[in-house]
Design an enzyme around this catalytic site. Structure first.
Site, PDB file in Angstrom:
ATOM      1  N   ARG A 167      48.650  39.608  38.112  1.00  0.00           N
ATOM      2  CA  ARG A 167      47.858  39.703  39.347  1.00  0.00           C
ATOM      3  C   ARG A 167      48.413  38.777  40.425  1.00  0.00           C
ATOM      4  O   ARG A 167      48.427  39.119  41.604  1.00  0.00           O
ATOM      5  CB  ARG A 167      46.386  39.407  39.065  1.00  0.00           C
ATOM      6  N   LYS A 176      44.085  38.032  45.419  1.00  0.00           N
ATOM      7  CA  LYS A 176      43.315  36.787  45.321  1.00  0.00           C
ATOM      8  C   LYS A 176      43.877  35.728  46.277  1.00  0.00           C
ATOM      9  O   LYS A 176      44.262  34.621  45.883  1.00  0.00           O
ATOM     10  CB  LYS A 176      43.305  36.289  43.877  1.00  0.00           C
ATOM     11  N   GLU A 201      31.666  44.015  46.322  1.00  0.00           N
ATOM     12  CA  GLU A 201      31.518  42.996  45.289  1.00  0.00           C
ATOM     13  C   GLU A 201      30.687  41.838  45.795  1.00  0.00           C
ATOM     14  O   GLU A 201      30.359  41.752  46.982  1.00  0.00           O
ATOM     15  CB  GLU A 201      32.880  42.507  44.800  1.00  0.00           C
TER      16      GLU A 201
END
Length: 411
Positions: free
Chosen positions: A155, A257, A293
C-alpha cells in the site's frame, strides 16, 4: 569498585535486552564478537549501530507460562492496564534515506527522538508524505506476531507512486519493521493488554522551494504500545454523518494514505466530539448521498445477514483490516457486497460497524443524520460485529490457527 566486573555485568545486561538484534550480520559489541542467537527466524540487511546502545534499567521481568516451557520476558515498567491510544516514547526508531533516483541507503536503528528537517523540505511545504499503521501482538508463549506487514508495504508503494515518491521494496519495508519491533520488544504489551502500534513514515525530506518532488526522501519507523482507539473499547460508538465537509473527491488522494487526508478531517471531527459523538461518517462529494468512510476507518452495514461496504473507487482508503474482515466474513459463510451504499440504507440497517488497524472492529451504536438519530441493536454490540471481532483478534494474537497465512512470528 571493580570496574572490570561492572563492565562485564553491563555487557551481559545488554546481551539480555538486545540479543534479538544480534542476528544482524553487521551487529557486534565493542569487542567485535557477534552474538547470534539461533532462535531468531529472520535476518535483515540493515546494520545496527552499536554506538546507539544505552542501557535502560527501567525494566520489569515477568514470567510467562507456555504449555511446554517457562520463559522470562523483559517488559517496560508501565501500567499495562491503563493503556489508551496515545503516544508513549519507546527505545528505538529506524531510519533510512534515498535520493530522487530511488536508491535507499542502508538503514539503521537510532534512539527514539527528534529528527532534523530543512524548513524547505517537501513534506513541510507541500505535504509530500505518506504513513502506514500496523500492529505487533504478544502471544501466550511470549513470542510476537505481526499482522500482514507485506500488505502495508504494498500500500505504501502504491501511495508513493501517486505522490511521486520512491518507496522501499516490500522486503526492505518488512525487514525494517521486524528490526524495529525486536529492538523495542519490551514495549510489546502482555497478551490481552494491548498491542505495539507500528508507524512507518515516508516523507520528502529534501529542500525544495518551487513546487516539485523533493530531492531526498526519508523512511522512518517508530512504535508505541497502545490500548483501545476509542475509549469505549468493544462497545458501541456514536457517529454523526457530515453533510457539509468532505474527506475526498474523485481524482484526488483519498485512496492513498497521504498525510493530507487526515488534517482535513480535524475540523468536522473536533466539532462532532464537542457534541458528544465519537467520530464523523463522510458522504461522497458528488452526490452527497453515498457512504465513504469514517475519519480513520472503513464502514460496514449489515442488513438481513448480508454485509455491505462501500466499494474502493479512488476516494476510499483500501484498508487492510477491511480486506481481512471481508475474507474472514466470507470464510464464515456471510455474503459480502462491495458497492455504493446510500445514507438511507445506512439508517435502515440492522447493524453497522467500522474497521481499521487502530480500532480493529468497532460496533456503531447510533448514527445521527440531519438531526435524526437512529440506534442499532438496543445500543449493544451486534452479533456480526462481535463474531468478526473475535475471529480476527484471535488470529492476530495467535489464539487460533492462522489458516490464512497472514501472521509473521518473531521470537
Amino acid at each position: 569498585m571493580d570496574c572490570s566486573r561492572t563492565m562485564i555485568n553491563d555487557r551481559l545486561h545488554i546481551n539480555r535486552l538486545f540479543c534479538p538484534l544480534a542476528s544482524n550480520p553487521f551487529f557486534s559489541f565493542s569487542d567485535k564478537r557477534p552474538f547470534r542467537p539461533s532462535s531468531l527466524k529472520f535476518q535483515t540487511q540493515f546494520p545496527f549501530n552499536p554506538s546507539h546502545i544505552q542501557v535502560d534499567t527501567n525494566t520489569r521481568r515477568e514470567a510467562v507460562v507456555a504449555t511446554t516451557y517457562r520463559e522470562a520476558i523483559e517488559f517496560a515498567d508501565i501500567n499495562w492496564d491503563s493503556l489508551g491510544f496515545g503516544l508513549m516514547p519507546t527505545d528505538y526508531m529506524f531510519m533510512m534515506k534515498c535520493s530522487q533516483d530511488g536508491k535507499f541507503t542502508k538503514g539503521e536503528l537510532q534512539r527514539y527522538g527528534n529528527i532534523e528537517l530543512s524548513p524547505a523540505s517537501g513534506v513541510l511545504n507541500y505535504g509530500q508524505g505518506l504513513f502506514e499503521g500496523l500492529k505487533a501482538y504478544r502471544k501466550e508463549d511470549g513470542s510476537i506476531l505481526l499482522f500482514r506487514p507485506e500488505e502495508n508495504a504494498l500500500r505504501m508503494r502504491m501511495g508513493a507512486e501517486r505522490m511521486c515518491m520512491p518507496a522501499p521494496s516490500v522486503e526492505q519495508f518488512v525487514d525494517a519493521v521486524k528490526l524495529t519491533v525486536m529492538a523495542n520488544k519490551r514495549w510489546v504489551p502482555p497478551q490481552g493488554k494491548g498491542s505495539l502500534y507500528i508507524r512507518p513514515l515516508l516523507m520528502g525530506s529534501g529542500a525544495v522551494l518551487g513546487l516539485a518532488p523533493a530531492p531526498e526522501y526519508t523512511f522512518l519507523i517508530y512504535v508505541s504500545p497502545v490500548g483501545n482507539y476509542f475509549k469505549e473499547g468493544l462497545a458501541p460508538i456514536n457517529l454523526v454523518v457530515e453533510n457539509e465537509f468532505h474527506r475526498a473527491a474523485p481524482g484526488g488522494t483519498g485512496g492513498v494514505k497521504t498525510i493530507g487526508n487526515y488534517a482535513s478531517v480535524l475540523k468536522a471531527q473536533t466539532a462532532a466530539k464537542a457534541k458528544g459523538y465519537s467520530d464523523v461518517l463522510y458522504l461522497d462529494s458528488v452526490h452527497k448521498r453515498y457512504l465513504e468512510e469514517v475519519s480513520s476507518c472503513n464502514v460496514f452495514v449489515v442488513k438481513d445477514k448480508i454485509i455491505s461496504t462501500p466499494a474502493i473507487k479512488g476516494t476510499i482508503l483500501p484498508g487492510i483490516t477491511r480486506k481481512s474482515i471481508i475474507d474472514v466474513a466470507c470464510s464464515k459463510g456471510y455474503q459480502v457486497e462491495e458497492r455504493q451504499i446510500s445514507v438511507e440504507e445506512l439508517l435502515d440497517a440492522d447493524e453497522v460497524f467500522c474497521t481499521g488497524t487502530a480500532v480493529v472492529v468497532s460496533p456503531v451504536g447510533s448514527i445521527t443524520y440531519l438531526g435524526r438519530r437512529v440506534s442499532y441493536g438496543d445500543k449493544g454490540v451486534g452479533i456480526v460485529s462481535e463474531n468478526l471481532y473475535s475471529a480476527l483478534t484471535s488470529l492476530q494474537m495467535g489464539l487460533t490457527e492462522d489458516k490464512m497465512g497472514w501472521t509473521v512470528e518473531l521470537n
